[in-house]
Write a protein that holds these residues in place. Structure first.
Motif, mmCIF file in Angstrom:
data_model
loop_
_atom_site.group_PDB
_atom_site.id
_atom_site.type_symbol
_atom_site.label_atom_id
_atom_site.label_comp_id
_atom_site.label_asym_id
_atom_site.label_seq_id
_atom_site.Cartn_x
_atom_site.Cartn_y
_atom_site.Cartn_z
ATOM 1 N N ASP A 18 0.837 -1.201 0.000
ATOM 2 C CA ASP A 18 0.000 0.000 0.000
ATOM 3 C C ASP A 18 0.873 1.253 0.000
ATOM 4 N N ALA A 19 1.919 1.206 0.839
ATOM 5 C CA ALA A 19 2.813 2.355 0.928
ATOM 6 C C ALA A 19 3.493 2.600 -0.418
ATOM 7 N N ALA A 20 3.951 1.526 -1.041
ATOM 8 C CA ALA A 20 4.636 1.665 -2.334
ATOM 9 C C ALA A 20 3.685 2.202 -3.394
ATOM 10 N N ARG A 21 2.446 1.694 -3.357
ATOM 11 C CA ARG A 21 1.460 2.138 -4.347
ATOM 12 C C ARG A 21 1.168 3.630 -4.173
ATOM 13 N N ALA A 23 3.082 5.874 -2.615
ATOM 14 C CA ALA A 23 4.279 6.668 -2.899
ATOM 15 C C ALA A 23 4.465 6.821 -4.406
ATOM 16 N N GLY A 24 4.214 5.728 -5.136
ATOM 17 C CA GLY A 24 4.363 5.769 -6.599
ATOM 18 C C GLY A 24 3.417 6.778 -7.223
ATOM 19 N N GLY A 25 2.140 6.660 -6.858
ATOM 20 C CA GLY A 25 1.133 7.549 -7.438
ATOM 21 C C GLY A 25 1.386 9.001 -7.092
ATOM 22 N N VAL A 26 1.729 9.214 -5.829
ATOM 23 C CA VAL A 26 1.930 10.584 -5.356
ATOM 24 C C VAL A 26 3.179 11.209 -5.982
ATOM 25 N N THR A 27 4.212 10.379 -6.190
ATOM 26 C CA THR A 27 5.425 10.889 -6.837
ATOM 27 C C THR A 27 5.118 11.367 -8.252
ATOM 28 N N LEU A 28 4.294 10.581 -8.942
ATOM 29 C CA LEU A 28 3.932 10.941 -10.320
ATOM 30 C C LEU A 28 3.264 12.323 -10.345
ATOM 31 N N VAL A 29 2.293 12.511 -9.459
ATOM 32 C CA VAL A 29 1.601 13.800 -9.375
ATOM 33 C C VAL A 29 2.590 14.894 -8.973
ATOM 34 N N GLY A 30 3.451 14.560 -7.993
ATOM 35 C CA GLY A 30 4.414 15.540 -7.479
ATOM 36 C C GLY A 30 5.379 16.018 -8.545
ATOM 37 N N VAL A 31 5.843 15.100 -9.385
ATOM 38 C CA VAL A 31 6.784 15.477 -10.443
ATOM 39 C C VAL A 31 6.108 16.447 -11.412
ATOM 40 N N GLY A 32 4.854 16.116 -11.770
ATOM 41 C CA GLY A 32 4.117 17.001 -12.666
ATOM 42 C C GLY A 32 3.966 18.396 -12.071
ATOM 43 N N LEU A 33 3.605 18.419 -10.794
ATOM 44 C CA LEU A 33 3.385 19.701 -10.113
ATOM 45 C C LEU A 33 4.699 20.470 -9.966
ATOM 46 N N ALA A 34 5.792 19.739 -9.749
ATOM 47 C CA ALA A 34 7.101 20.389 -9.617
ATOM 48 C C ALA A 34 7.486 21.101 -10.914
ATOM 49 N N PHE A 35 7.222 20.453 -12.059
ATOM 50 C CA PHE A 35 7.528 21.104 -13.346
ATOM 51 C C PHE A 35 6.652 22.339 -13.540
ATOM 52 N N HIS A 36 5.378 22.191 -13.158
ATOM 53 C CA HIS A 36 4.449 23.319 -13.259
ATOM 54 C C HIS A 36 4.934 24.476 -12.378
ATOM 55 N N ALA A 37 5.388 24.124 -11.160
ATOM 56 C CA ALA A 37 5.883 25.148 -10.229
ATOM 57 C C ALA A 37 7.115 25.836 -10.808
ATOM 58 N N GLY A 38 7.954 25.060 -11.484
ATOM 59 C CA GLY A 38 9.146 25.629 -12.116
ATOM 60 C C GLY A 38 8.774 26.639 -13.189
ATOM 61 N N GLN A 39 7.777 26.264 -13.997
ATOM 62 C CA GLN A 39 7.360 27.171 -15.074
ATOM 63 C C GLN A 39 6.659 28.411 -14.524
ATOM 64 N N ALA A 40 5.947 28.207 -13.418
ATOM 65 C CA ALA A 40 5.205 29.331 -12.830
ATOM 66 C C ALA A 40 6.156 30.410 -12.310
ATOM 67 N N ARG A 41 7.404 30.035 -12.105
ATOM 68 C CA ARG A 41 8.381 31.022 -11.652
ATOM 69 C C ARG A 41 8.746 32.024 -12.734
ATOM 70 N N ALA A 42 8.628 31.593 -13.988
ATOM 71 C CA ALA A 42 9.030 32.443 -15.106
ATOM 72 C C ALA A 42 7.960 33.503 -15.328
ATOM 73 N N LEU A 43 7.979 34.503 -14.487
ATOM 74 C CA LEU A 43 7.006 35.586 -14.567
ATOM 75 C C LEU A 43 7.132 36.292 -15.913
ATOM 76 N N PRO A 44 6.039 36.430 -16.661
ATOM 77 C CA PRO A 44 6.141 37.142 -17.935
ATOM 78 C C PRO A 44 6.547 38.599 -17.699
ATOM 79 N N PRO A 45 7.384 39.176 -18.595
ATOM 80 C CA PRO A 45 7.948 40.495 -18.321
ATOM 81 C C PRO A 45 6.918 41.617 -18.187
ATOM 82 N N GLU A 46 5.735 41.471 -18.786
ATOM 83 C CA GLU A 46 4.749 42.555 -18.694
ATOM 84 C C GLU A 46 3.996 42.524 -17.363
ATOM 85 N N ALA A 47 4.119 41.404 -16.604
ATOM 86 C CA ALA A 47 3.462 41.324 -15.291
ATOM 87 C C ALA A 47 4.418 41.861 -14.242
#
Lengths: 251, 304
Positions: A18-21, A23-47
């Motif tokens: 259960d723990a492995a299952r 951890a696996g699922g949550v890691t997948l979501v976490g990786v996606g969110l981490a990339f999104h968080a990385g992109q969200a840092r790139a504030l567009p210059p007009e903002a």
């Protein structure tokens, strides 16, 4: 006892599975969110962030996305980013061209911020550094073309300090002068009033994040004329002056 | 004809009394939202901000402690106003039972309750089984992410703040997230979002571990096994020990921090079994002798 041990082993196995299952699922979501968080840092210059905003990675750690600054802005220029925009969801920004910062002396947005994402140590609005104005397009700026528009210079809350007009010879006709709006980075707050006021269809002067606009000299560079002034004498003795070759017209 | 869930309660207590807590809950949810909207819509600034942080009547700061925790983990030291606000909320929900937030305040509750209602109406069967522990894993993930990215990363996608902030400040394409949560609960898995995935609920569960305000099966001996309470409960596992544990020496208080204190079990029971009470009323019940108690715990352990 044997049966009990077996049950325990099976329970342990199930627990680990259960723990492995999970951890696996949550890691997948976490990786996606981490990339999104990385992109969200790139504030567009007009903002542009409100006055006193911490530099972008720190701002996204501090901002609670509550909108208190938005509410307390008397000119209602601030917005909270919505999902789907390239700005981190729920964080405040303004766009200089449509609504610049009016530089209130009491800085209500900073006072409203509960978390310190807008630095409470900013008490003098003239010391705000929201961005840096830059006369981005020399080809369309009316003053560059020889007219006396100067709207940006007049709109500037720190006129004659943050923006000055530098008289130069008009290269098209040596008989006329141009007055070049010149931004001084040690004074400009990045409020965006110049960009808002620019009379062109698309502004020639823009407020951009400081890291996109400001150059930096190598550490070994020295400005000879300042060094000479400081020393009170020429830095190298015995250098003879070279003949001045001025253009005919100015002689 | 099949007996409808809660029809006994309606017959015995009348419709209004059989929906008392549900109505109170919807009224509270709407009132909270109305207080936030009175400012931007009508110009009465009673509450300013949103659920992440708000200022009531210009003096009372309230902050989401989970958002503030992420901010701390991300490396920011918040100003006092936010810390005080979080402390107030933390204390209030500790007293009121943690996930009381989920049932009485959270705007997503209306969305997932609607999905659950429609699910029952359409007769959508079973679906994916998501362990209830998953929300704790997601909670851990969001904190790890705050630490790794140095930002409050969960707030980029958190459906609660997207919906609540969206209603007050404008939602953008955030409604797509809300539709996704609705469809998840409707078709993918029963009571999936609030009960199994949402880290905010997990956080408030942790807050509720020792909360005094709890629902108590005060008259559990009157239970006629109609199972209506299990059907309406968003966390049906929490009821059984309190309702059926008399023989095993388990007290009548629903001690599980997963209980959202929604009070729907109180409404739907025609035998007046449940009532709001305190966790301390557990001691007043005669406990079975120690040996029986241990035996009961063993049974529970094996069943788990």
């Amino acid at each position: 006892m044997v049966g009990n041990g077996k049950t325990r082993a099976a329970t342990r196995r199930q627990f680990l599975l259960d723990a492995a299952r999970n951890a696996g699922g949550v890691t997948l979501v976490g990786v996606g969110l981490a990339f999104h968080a990385g992109q969200a840092r790139a504030l567009p210059p007009e903002a542009i962030r409100p006055p006193g905003a911490r530099a972008e990675p720190g701002f996204l750690a501090a901002c609670l996305r509550c909108g208190m600054c938005v509410r307390d802005c008397p000119y209602q220029i601030l917005n909270l980013a919505k999902l789907g925009q390239t700005i981190a969801t729920g964080t405040p920004y303004f766009v200089a061209r449509t609504g610049p910062c009016e530089m209130c002396v009491d800085i209500p947005c900073v006072k409203a911020c509960p978390s310190g994402a807008l630095d409470p140590d900013l008490t003098d609005i003239n010391r705000a550094r929201m961005g840096l104005a830059v006369l981005a397009d020399h080809e369309t700026c009316l003053n560059f073309l020889g007219l006396r528009c100067e709207v940006c210079y007049r709109a500037c809350p720190l006129s004659d300090k943050a923006i000055t007009l530098e008289q130069q010879q008009n290269p098209r006709s040596s008989a006329y002068a141009t007055f070049i709006p010149t931004v001084h980075s040690d004074q400009c707050t990045g409020c965006g009033k110049c960009e808002h006021a620019c009379v062109l269809e698309t502004a020639a002067i823009r407020v951009l994040p400081r890291h996109l606009t400001k150059g930096e000299l190598g550490e070994h560079y020295r400005l000879g004329w300042e060094e000479q002034k400081r020393a009170g004498k020429p830095l190298i003795e015995g250098v003879t002056g070279l003949p001045d070759r001025m253009p005919e017209a100015t002689r | 004809m099949k007996r409808g869930v809660g029809s006994d309660a309606i017959r015995v207590k009348g419709w209004l009394a059989a929906h008392r807590w549900l109505l109170a809950r919807r009224a509270t949810q709407l009132t909270v939202l109305a207080l936030f909207l009175a400012g931007p819509w009508l110009g009465y600034w009673i509450v300013k901000g949103n659920l992440n942080f708000s200022l009531t009547l210009g003096v009372l700061p309230l902050a989401d402690p989970y958002v503030l925790l992420q901010s701390l983990v991300a490396g920011h030291r918040p100003e006092r106003k936010a810390l005080v606000g979080a402390a107030v909320i933390l204390f209030a929900y500790f007293v009121a039972g943690g996930r009381t937030y989920c049932a009485w305040v959270c705007p997503v509750n209306a969305v997932t309750d609607a999905a659950h209602w429609l699910r029952a109406r359409l007769g959508v069967p079973g679906g994916v089984i998501i362990p209830r522990s998953t929300r704790y894993w997601i909670l851990a993930m969001t904190l790890a992410l705050a630490w790794i990215t140095g930002s409050i990363a969960w707030e980029l996608v958190n459906p609660i703040s997207i919906l609540h902030r969206g209603i007050i400040f404008g939602i953008g394409v955030g409604w797509a997230v809300i539709v996704a949560v609705f469809l998840l609960d409707l078709f993918v898995a029963e009571r999936a979002w609030c009960g199994r995935l949402c880290p905010v609920g997990a956080f408030y569960s942790a807050v509720a571990t020792f909360s005094p305000l709890r629902i108590v099966a005060v008259r559990r001996e009157q239970c006629n096994d109609c199972a209506d309470c299990y059907t309406v409960c968003p966390e049906p596992l929490v009821i059984r020990p309190a309702l059926k544990g008399a023989d095993d020496g388990i007290g009548p208080v629903i001690l599980s921090p997963h209980c959202t204190n929604c009070g729907r079990c109180i409404d739907v029971c025609s035998r007046h079994v449940f009532a709001f009470g305190s966790r301390f009323s557990n001691h007043r019940q005669p406990l079975a002798d120690a040996a029986q108690h241990v035996a009961a715990r063993k049974v529970t352990a094996v069943e788990l």
